[in-house]
Design a protein around this motif. Structure first.
Motif, PDB file in Angstrom:
ATOM      1  N   TRP A   1       0.751  -1.081   0.219  1.00 32.59           N
ATOM      2  CA  TRP A   1      -0.201  -0.215   0.051  1.00 32.59           C
ATOM      3  C   TRP A   1       0.846   1.171   0.176  1.00 32.59           C
ATOM      4  CZ3 TRP A   1      -1.596  -4.460   2.712  1.00 32.59           C
ATOM      5  CH2 TRP A   1      -2.710  -5.101   2.321  1.00 32.59           C
TER       6      TRP A   1
ATOM      7  N   SER B   1      -0.911   7.410   0.270  1.00 27.82           N
ATOM      8  CA  SER B   1      -2.088   7.683  -0.195  1.00 27.82           C
ATOM      9  C   SER B   1      -3.469   6.520  -0.149  1.00 27.82           C
ATOM     10  CB  SER B   1      -2.105   8.420  -1.514  1.00 27.82           C
ATOM     11  OG  SER B   1      -1.717   7.548  -2.523  1.00 27.82           O
ATOM     12  N   GLY B   2      -3.113   5.318   0.058  1.00 29.29           N
ATOM     13  CA  GLY B   2      -3.999   4.367   0.444  1.00 29.29           C
ATOM     14  C   GLY B   2      -4.231   3.535  -0.691  1.00 29.29           C
TER      15      GLY B   2
ATOM     16  N   PHE C   1       3.823   2.973   2.389  1.00 24.36           N
ATOM     17  CA  PHE C   1       3.203   2.907   3.520  1.00 24.36           C
ATOM     18  C   PHE C   1       3.862   1.941   4.328  1.00 24.36           C
ATOM     19  CE2 PHE C   1       0.277   3.254   7.137  1.00 24.36           C
ATOM     20  CZ  PHE C   1      -0.031   1.850   7.621  1.00 24.36           C
TER      21      PHE C   1
ATOM     22  N   PHE D   1       4.395  -0.435   7.924  1.00 22.20           N
ATOM     23  CA  PHE D   1       3.497  -0.980   8.861  1.00 22.20           C
ATOM     24  C   PHE D   1       3.671  -0.536  10.135  1.00 22.20           C
ATOM     25  CE2 PHE D   1       0.764  -3.216   6.211  1.00 22.20           C
ATOM     26  CZ  PHE D   1       1.473  -3.974   5.143  1.00 22.20           C
ATOM     27  N   THR D   2       4.827   0.109  10.372  1.00 25.52           N
ATOM     28  CA  THR D   2       5.133   0.766  11.572  1.00 25.52           C
ATOM     29  C   THR D   2       4.544   1.907  11.717  1.00 25.52           C
ATOM     30  OG1 THR D   2       7.491   1.651  10.546  1.00 25.52           O
ATOM     31  CG2 THR D   2       7.781  -0.179  12.196  1.00 25.52           C
ATOM     32  N   ASP D   3       3.839   2.648  10.778  1.00 23.62           N
ATOM     33  CA  ASP D   3       3.196   3.956  11.054  1.00 23.62           C
ATOM     34  C   ASP D   3       1.777   3.500  11.224  1.00 23.62           C
ATOM     35  OD1 ASP D   3       4.749   4.972   8.161  1.00 23.62           O
ATOM     36  OD2 ASP D   3       5.592   5.094   9.827  1.00 23.62           O
TER      37      ASP D   3
ATOM     38  N   ILE E   1      -3.713   5.188   7.971  1.00 28.00           N
ATOM     39  CA  ILE E   1      -3.802   6.488   7.293  1.00 28.00           C
ATOM     40  C   ILE E   1      -4.833   7.270   7.637  1.00 28.00           C
ATOM     41  CG2 ILE E   1      -4.245   7.542   4.860  1.00 28.00           C
ATOM     42  CD1 ILE E   1      -2.669   5.153   3.672  1.00 28.00           C
TER      43      ILE E   1
END
Lengths: 242, 248
Positions: free
Chosen positions: A5, A8-9, A232, A234-236, A239
């Protein structure tokens, strides 16, 4: 293949390619090969030395490397020559780069004209006698011959094909894995050749790649995962659109 | 003969107490839940690929809580949406199916809003999902509730502003043995056929039709050894890995 991903998704499908025991085997100069540039022979994946005669092992013995399953040539400029015997790692490529991937397509065996060339065939009913998947006419009256290269049934697949301009999204330096956008020819676990893209749109895309290659000397310590800016991670947290 | 006790009076024979077998093993297995998308499918892919995918899934689960849920639960999902005012969308529905393996695992939620049936397929690991809440915990008799499309709409309607039903004790998700009534035929699939093996429908079809549907039964399938895929050992390894990683 895996989904990935962006920030922006949006979702993209990604193929994982593993760099397994790649070594440079031999340097062939421009005059020797007779081409426009010098060549480097590179071998992939280690394989047992007992299934081939001693004469086939010469290249590998010179380089000091176990026998490889596949040996390919790369056309290389004079400033990018590497000494035979150096291992090549996935960190040779960087995220954001564009890449061409070549491999042998999945073999489908002897196939008819509809599957092999996408012909329409004939209707299933309305009086067709024994003619539903046949090629129909193969030439005109005036030609009085069948042209060379006429599309006809035959062996399909198991030939080398390339997908051009694939973006590298992510590199795993610990396991030597390259995440490449989209699909790649070949079946799962098949051998694949990865080159810098030759497309004119991506000529200036390589910003400071490791040149001539990434040497695992211990001077440069790379993190385990290298991501592209847009991915993106996965630690963030999830969204949120502003 | 009667036994004589110390007092001298004859006492009735007391049988010894029956041994009570406490099945500690089965109790432990039921409480440990492994999400079905972690189990790798049968195939010739390198296990390294599944290991790397699992690392990413575990990483996502550390940041975002994906609750334990089955088919038949009522969930509320909030996703981020650039077009909506407030920039987020909330959808409540019953989970009809869970598909996909690895990072691409999906689940389909169904609800009937203003007399229009709506089904949305969400990806479990998509970064757009901001929250998943389990509103009602209940398992159904089947693992795939696609037949709700052909059932009367009352069985798929759930209140959008439903409050989460509190879970009583941390054991045993209740199984709802509801038999759903269907709309008149034709259905989207012939649910009476044994291949779907549905137990949650109250078939009001005539007997000869039910018998005719049994013609398509394949009783040899359950004995087919090539179709067996024993996942117990794989599941054990993955559970260990999961518990180790999530504790870190």
């Amino acid at each position: 293949m895996m989904p990935i991903w962006t920030k922006s998704g949006e979702k993209h499908a990604v193929t994982l390619l593993k760099v397994q025991d790649c070594h440079v085997l031999r340097y062939v100069s421009k005059e020797e090969s007779g081409g426009k540039t010098a060549k480097l022979l590179v071998g992939g994946k280690n394989v047992s030395p007992f299934s081939k005669p001693e004469s086939a092992h010469e290249i590998f013995k010179e380089a000091g490397v176990p026998r490889k399953q596949k040996v390919t040539t790369f056309n290389v400029t004079d400033d990018a020559i590497i000494k035979p015997g150096t291992p090549l790692y996935a960190a040779h490529f960087r995220p954001g780069q564009f890449v061409d991937v070549t491999a042998k397509t999945i073999g489908k065996g002897f196939q008819g004209v509809m599957k092999r060339w996408g012909f329409q065939g004939q209707p299933a009913s309305h009086g067709q006698t024994k003619t539903h998947r046949r090629p129909g006419a193969i030439s005109t009256n005036k030609a009085a011959k069948v042209y060379r290269g006429k599309k006809m049934p035959g062996k399909m697949g198991n030939i080398y094909r390339t997908s051009f301009g694939l973006k590298v999204w992510r590199i795993n330096t610990k396991h030597d894995i390259i995440y490449v956008n989209g699909s790649v020819p070949g079946h799962t676990n098949c051998l694949v050749k990865v080159r810098d893209s030759k497309l004119p749109t991506y000529k200036d895309c390589n910003k400071n790649p490791p040149f001539p290659t990434f040497f695992a000397d211990g001077d440069e310590e790379l993190p385990e995962d290298l991501f592209d800016e847009e991915i993106f991670q996965f630690t963030d947290p999830s969204i949120k659109f502003a | 003969a009667y036994r004589v006790s110390n007092d001298g009076k004859p006492t009735k024979f007391q049988p010894p107490p029956k041994p009570v077998i406490i099945d500690r093993k089965t109790q432990k297995e039921e409480s440990r839940f492994l999400s079905p998308e972690f189990i790798p499918p049968r195939g010739r892919t390198d296990p390294l690929k599944y290991y790397i995918e699992r690392k990413d899934m575990i990483q996502r689960r550390k940041v975002f809580n994906i609750p334990e849920f089955y088919v038949g639960h009522v969930l509320a999902v909030t996703t981020a949406d650039p077009c909506a005012s407030d920039k987020s969308k909330r959808f409540v529905g019953i989970c009809i199916q869970r598909g996909g393996k690895g990072l691409g695992a999906t689940f389909v939620l169904r609800n009937v809003i203003e007399d229009q049936g709506v089904e949305i397929c969400y990806e479990l690991y998509s970064p757009r999902i901001q929250a998943i809440e389990v509103l009602k915990l209940e398992k159904r008799l089947d693992e795939n509730l696609m037949y709700l499309r052909d059932a009367l709409p009352e069985y798929s309607t759930f209140d959008v502003n439903m409050r989460p039903v509190p879970r009583m004790a941390h054991e045993e998700i209740p199984v709802n043995k509801l038999q759903v009534r269907m709309k008149p035929k034709p259905w989207s699939k012939r649910w009476e056929r044994p291949k779907y093996n549905i137990k949650g429908i109250k078939f009001e079809l005539p007997e000869h039709k039910m018998k005719a549907a049994q013609k398509w039964s394949q009783p040899w399938l359950e004995f087919d050894m090539l179709r067996e895929y024993d996942t117990s050992k794989i599941e054990e390894k993955i559970r260990k890995e999961l518990s180790e990683e999530l504790e870190k």
